[in-house]
Design a protein around this motif. Sequence first.
Motif, mmCIF file in Angstrom:
data_model
loop_
_atom_site.group_PDB
_atom_site.id
_atom_site.type_symbol
_atom_site.label_atom_id
_atom_site.label_comp_id
_atom_site.label_asym_id
_atom_site.label_seq_id
_atom_site.Cartn_x
_atom_site.Cartn_y
_atom_site.Cartn_z
ATOM 1 N N MET A 1 -24.227 -32.746 8.082
ATOM 2 C CA MET A 1 -24.056 -31.356 8.474
ATOM 3 C C MET A 1 -25.167 -31.020 9.473
ATOM 4 O O MET A 1 -26.319 -31.359 9.268
ATOM 5 C CB MET A 1 -24.140 -30.446 7.261
ATOM 6 C CG MET A 1 -24.031 -28.978 7.623
ATOM 7 S SD MET A 1 -24.026 -27.841 6.228
ATOM 8 C CE MET A 1 -22.409 -28.125 5.569
ATOM 9 N N ASN A 2 -24.790 -30.334 10.536
ATOM 10 C CA ASN A 2 -25.795 -29.936 11.513
ATOM 11 C C ASN A 2 -26.184 -28.469 11.308
ATOM 12 O O ASN A 2 -25.630 -27.770 10.464
ATOM 13 C CB ASN A 2 -25.328 -30.209 12.944
ATOM 14 C CG ASN A 2 -24.105 -29.419 13.333
ATOM 15 O OD1 ASN A 2 -23.872 -28.326 12.839
ATOM 16 N ND2 ASN A 2 -23.313 -29.971 14.235
ATOM 17 N N ASP A 4 -25.836 -25.734 13.159
ATOM 18 C CA ASP A 4 -24.840 -24.703 13.455
ATOM 19 C C ASP A 4 -23.859 -24.512 12.301
ATOM 20 O O ASP A 4 -23.559 -23.386 11.901
ATOM 21 C CB ASP A 4 -24.059 -25.061 14.720
ATOM 22 C CG ASP A 4 -24.957 -25.259 15.925
ATOM 23 O OD1 ASP A 4 -26.088 -24.733 15.901
ATOM 24 O OD2 ASP A 4 -24.538 -25.931 16.871
ATOM 25 N N ARG A 5 -23.385 -25.611 11.775
ATOM 26 C CA ARG A 5 -22.428 -25.522 10.663
ATOM 27 C C ARG A 5 -23.081 -24.973 9.394
ATOM 28 O O ARG A 5 -22.454 -24.250 8.629
ATOM 29 C CB ARG A 5 -21.797 -26.877 10.404
ATOM 30 C CG ARG A 5 -20.874 -27.290 11.529
ATOM 31 C CD ARG A 5 -20.284 -28.661 11.265
ATOM 32 N NE ARG A 5 -19.564 -29.126 12.421
ATOM 33 C CZ ARG A 5 -18.240 -29.103 12.521
ATOM 34 N NH1 ARG A 5 -17.505 -28.648 11.538
ATOM 35 N NH2 ARG A 5 -17.661 -29.549 13.613
ATOM 36 N N ALA A 6 -24.349 -25.307 9.175
ATOM 37 C CA ALA A 6 -25.052 -24.798 8.000
ATOM 38 C C ALA A 6 -25.221 -23.284 8.086
ATOM 39 O O ALA A 6 -25.046 -22.573 7.090
ATOM 40 C CB ALA A 6 -26.411 -25.476 7.868
ATOM 41 N N MET A 8 -23.281 -21.184 9.763
ATOM 42 C CA MET A 8 -21.967 -20.569 9.556
ATOM 43 C C MET A 8 -21.539 -20.618 8.094
ATOM 44 O O MET A 8 -20.975 -19.657 7.567
ATOM 45 C CB MET A 8 -20.921 -21.236 10.447
ATOM 46 C CG MET A 8 -21.075 -20.889 11.902
ATOM 47 S SD MET A 8 -19.700 -21.416 12.928
ATOM 48 C CE MET A 8 -19.844 -23.183 12.821
ATOM 49 N N ALA A 9 -21.822 -21.727 7.420
ATOM 50 C CA ALA A 9 -21.484 -21.834 5.999
ATOM 51 C C ALA A 9 -22.285 -20.832 5.172
ATOM 52 O O ALA A 9 -21.743 -20.190 4.257
ATOM 53 C CB ALA A 9 -21.744 -23.255 5.506
ATOM 54 N N SER A 62 -30.053 -30.064 15.198
ATOM 55 C CA SER A 62 -29.247 -29.157 16.012
ATOM 56 C C SER A 62 -27.986 -29.864 16.467
ATOM 57 O O SER A 62 -27.929 -31.085 16.540
ATOM 58 C CB SER A 62 -30.035 -28.689 17.234
ATOM 59 O OG SER A 62 -31.161 -27.961 16.850
ATOM 60 N N ALA A 65 -21.406 -26.739 17.126
ATOM 61 C CA ALA A 65 -20.501 -26.569 15.991
ATOM 62 C C ALA A 65 -19.068 -26.933 16.374
ATOM 63 O O ALA A 65 -18.315 -27.495 15.580
ATOM 64 C CB ALA A 65 -20.566 -25.146 15.482
ATOM 65 N N PHE A 66 -18.687 -26.611 17.584
ATOM 66 C CA PHE A 66 -17.313 -26.872 18.023
ATOM 67 C C PHE A 66 -17.353 -27.777 19.251
ATOM 68 O O PHE A 66 -17.977 -27.472 20.238
ATOM 69 C CB PHE A 66 -16.617 -25.550 18.386
ATOM 70 C CG PHE A 66 -16.647 -24.567 17.251
ATOM 71 C CD1 PHE A 66 -15.822 -24.720 16.166
ATOM 72 C CD2 PHE A 66 -17.514 -23.500 17.268
ATOM 73 C CE1 PHE A 66 -15.858 -23.841 15.109
ATOM 74 C CE2 PHE A 66 -17.557 -22.592 16.236
ATOM 75 C CZ PHE A 66 -16.722 -22.755 15.152
ATOM 76 N N ARG A 67 -16.705 -28.898 19.138
ATOM 77 C CA ARG A 67 -16.697 -29.847 20.255
ATOM 78 C C ARG A 67 -15.343 -29.937 20.866
ATOM 79 O O ARG A 67 -14.355 -29.751 20.344
ATOM 80 C CB ARG A 67 -17.133 -31.229 19.781
ATOM 81 C CG ARG A 67 -18.545 -31.196 19.301
ATOM 82 C CD ARG A 67 -18.942 -32.533 18.761
ATOM 83 N NE ARG A 67 -20.179 -32.341 18.024
ATOM 84 C CZ ARG A 67 -21.155 -33.176 18.049
ATOM 85 N NH1 ARG A 67 -21.077 -34.276 18.731
ATOM 86 N NH2 ARG A 67 -22.235 -32.930 17.364
#
Length: 67
Positions: A1-2, A4-6, A8-9, A62, A65-67
């Motif tokens: 988990m990076n 950005d995703r952390a 958002m979660a 880092s 989040a969206f690729r």
Amino acid sequence: MNLDRAVMAFAGCVVLVSVILSLTVHPWWIALTAFAGLNMLQASVTGFCPAAMLFKAMGLRSGAAFR
């Protein structure tokens, strides 16, 4: 988990918990949802996010989040 995703979660969990608390405990818990929303809005404008700083200090890398 990076990172950005952390972030958002974490924001999603705060919103869901505050909605559940506002339905089961007291309606004023919805203020936590408003706080989370305002924090996300200011972070998108200023680039300053306390949760991101905390997760970065915990060692998350880092990333987009969206690729």
